[in-house]
Design an enzyme around this catalytic site. Structure first.
Site: not given
Ligand code: CMC
Length: 431
Positions: A267, A308, A366
């Site tokens: 986050h 995201h 971010d």
């Molecule tokens: N790097 C590599 N792979 C990723 C990333 C990433 N940053 N984000 C998602 N994935 C992959 C994930 O491994 C999964 O792959 P697979 O389908 O093969 O298992 C797929 O994409 C879907 O990801 P998810 O984790 O199910 O997606 P989510 O909606 O649960 O997570 C997130 C969203 C923001 C937590 C995630 O994208 C992430 O960890 N990003 C990096 C951290 C980040 O930048 N966070 C800030 C978010 S914006 C500011 C805010 O609002 O807080």
């Protein structure tokens, strides 16, 4: 009013229920599943709330496919170009843009509330000098409930309003006190003649023995970042504020819970993690090796600042921040910023890579914000605190919306229990 109906039938018993699809003003319909538990004894299972609307809200709208973000109906791009953080805070809380008189009065009230109680200020002495500022800020905010007994009646609209002004006003003071504590420098008092962001910069960077010249371009860039981070509908920290607040807990406790939730790297902690990641990558020729690690499912490295839950397209805030990065770095005379160059190259390579393309992973808010914060002289450990200052406006708006709703209920999710079935206690001698 509901327009569509869905029928759910238990094929074993033949019992049916009619479920209504509630129509929002924009966005997909939302199925009202309340009859499921009543009629069928059924709960829904949705880990991570991937398809659950937890509440009704009129504050912020996101279309993740199109990359649209509206605060009270106004596109964030227009607010970023024309508004100010204080005006946006007013808009989020009161629902409409203020008249000039309303804006002036709101600004005056925020200015008047910016000092913190001296006893509260002494709390910082109890923190170790290298305590993360997020731990200091969430603890100090939680402690505020002990100082404002006169205005803690959550059912009194005027008390709620005083709280709203107070917390928005004091967040920069609380944040800068944490920063000064880390540095071992004297605390700088807020100055009433300064605007919100000028004051924030002054409290961060001024010292009692020397005048500090506030750069207007820095204050403007900060104001823009605060606007872009001010709200984002039911994200993890806002949902935390709502859940904590739904118990009737005092609003400072609810906001403090939100600050704690924001801290995580998935986050608000991502802005700090992005800079750490860029520093680790070091140079553009190391990008392929880093991305190989990110794509390796055995490795838990993520491309921070990418992806995201809601945006499956460009995060509109990231686009604005990237453009601002160029301008700010140029105006501050730091155009040749190697970390910004590296981030641009990393984005370019990732956006062409099948792994990120197929998963619709784009830069989020971010990815670039930390580069601007760094250019303004704000250290990495304070990035998430800056996010918290901005998001306080959104948290307050959501808390107010929830508490003033006569239909408010305590938030109490259910579970899919997969533990042991009933069994008899075994005496310790026989285990
Ligand atoms: N790097 C590599 N792979 C990723 C990333 C990433 N940053 N984000 C998602 N994935 C992959 C994930 O491994 C999964 O792959 P697979 O389908 O093969 O298992 C797929 O994409 C879907 O990801 P998810 O984790 O199910 O997606 P989510 O909606 O649960 O997570 C997130 C969203 C923001 C937590 C995630 O994208 C992430 O960890 N990003 C990096 C951290 C980040 O930048 N966070 C800030 C978010 S914006 C500011 C805010 O609002 O807080």
């Amino acid at each position: 009013m509901p327009t569509k109906k869905y029928t759910l039938t238990n094929v074993a018993t033949g019992k049916s229920s009619e479920l209504e699809a509630l129509s929002p003003t924009i966005g997909p319909d939302v199925l009202n599943i309340a009859p499921l538990a009543k009629d069928h004894g059924l709960f829904t299972f949705d880990p991570g709330f991937m398809s659950t609307a937890a509440c009704e809200s009129k504050i912020t709208f996101i279309d993740g496919e199109k990359g649209v973000l509206l605060y009270r109906g106004y596109p964030v791009e227009q607010l970023a170009a024309k508004s100010s953080f204080i005006e946006v805070a007013y808009l989020l809380i009161y629902g409409e843009l203020p008249s000039p008189a309303q804006l002036a009065e709101f600004g005056r009230s925020i200015t008047r509330h910016s000092m913190i109680n001296e006893s509260l200020r002494r709390f910082y002495n109890g923190f170790h000098h290298d305590a993360h500022p997020m731990s200091q800020v969430s603890a100090v905010v939680a402690s505020m409930a002990g100082f404002y007994h006169d205005s803690l009646d959550i059912n009194n609209p005027r008390h709620r309003e005083i709280f709203a002004h107070r917390i928005i006003a004091k967040m920069p003071t609380i944040a800068s006190a944490a920063y000064k504590h880390m540095l071992g420098q004297p605390f700088m008092f807020p100055q009433n003649e300064l605007g919100y962001c000028e004051n924030l910069l002054n409290m961060f960077f001024a010292v009692p023995c020397e005048k500090y010249a506030i750069e207007p371009v820095a204050a403007k860039a900060l104001d823009l970042l605060l606007i872009l981070h001010a709200d984002h509908e039911q994200n993890a920290s806002t949902s935390t504020v709502r859940l904590a607040g739904s118990t009737g807990a005092n609003p400072y406790a609810a906001i403090s819970s939100g600050i704690a939730a924001l801290w995580g790297p998935a986050h608000g902690g991502a802005n700090e993690a992005v800079l750490l990641m860029l520093e680790e990558i070091g140079t553009a020729d190391a990008i392929p090796k880093f991305l190989a690690k990110v794509k390796d499912k055995q490795d838990h490295t993520r491309l921070m600042g990418f992806g995201h839950r809601v945006y499956k397209n460009f995060d509109p805030r990231a686009k604005i921040i990237r453009e601002t990065c160029h301008k700010v770095l140029e105006k501050l005379g730091r155009a040749d910023n190697p970390l910004f160059e590296l981030a641009l190259r990393l984005e370019e390579i990732a956006l062409r890579d099948e792994y990120f393309v197929s998963r619709k992973l784009y830069p989020n808010v971010d990815f670039y914000s930390g580069i601007i914060y760094s250019a303004l002289g704000i250290p990495r450990s304070m990035f998430t605190v800056m996010f918290a200052i901005a998001r306080t406006a959104g948290w307050v708006a959501h808390w107010q919306e929830m508490i003033s709703d006569p239909a408010m209920k305590i938030g109490r999710p259910r579970q899919l229990y997969t533990g042991k079935t009933p069994r008899d206690y075994v005496d310790i001698e026989t285990r």
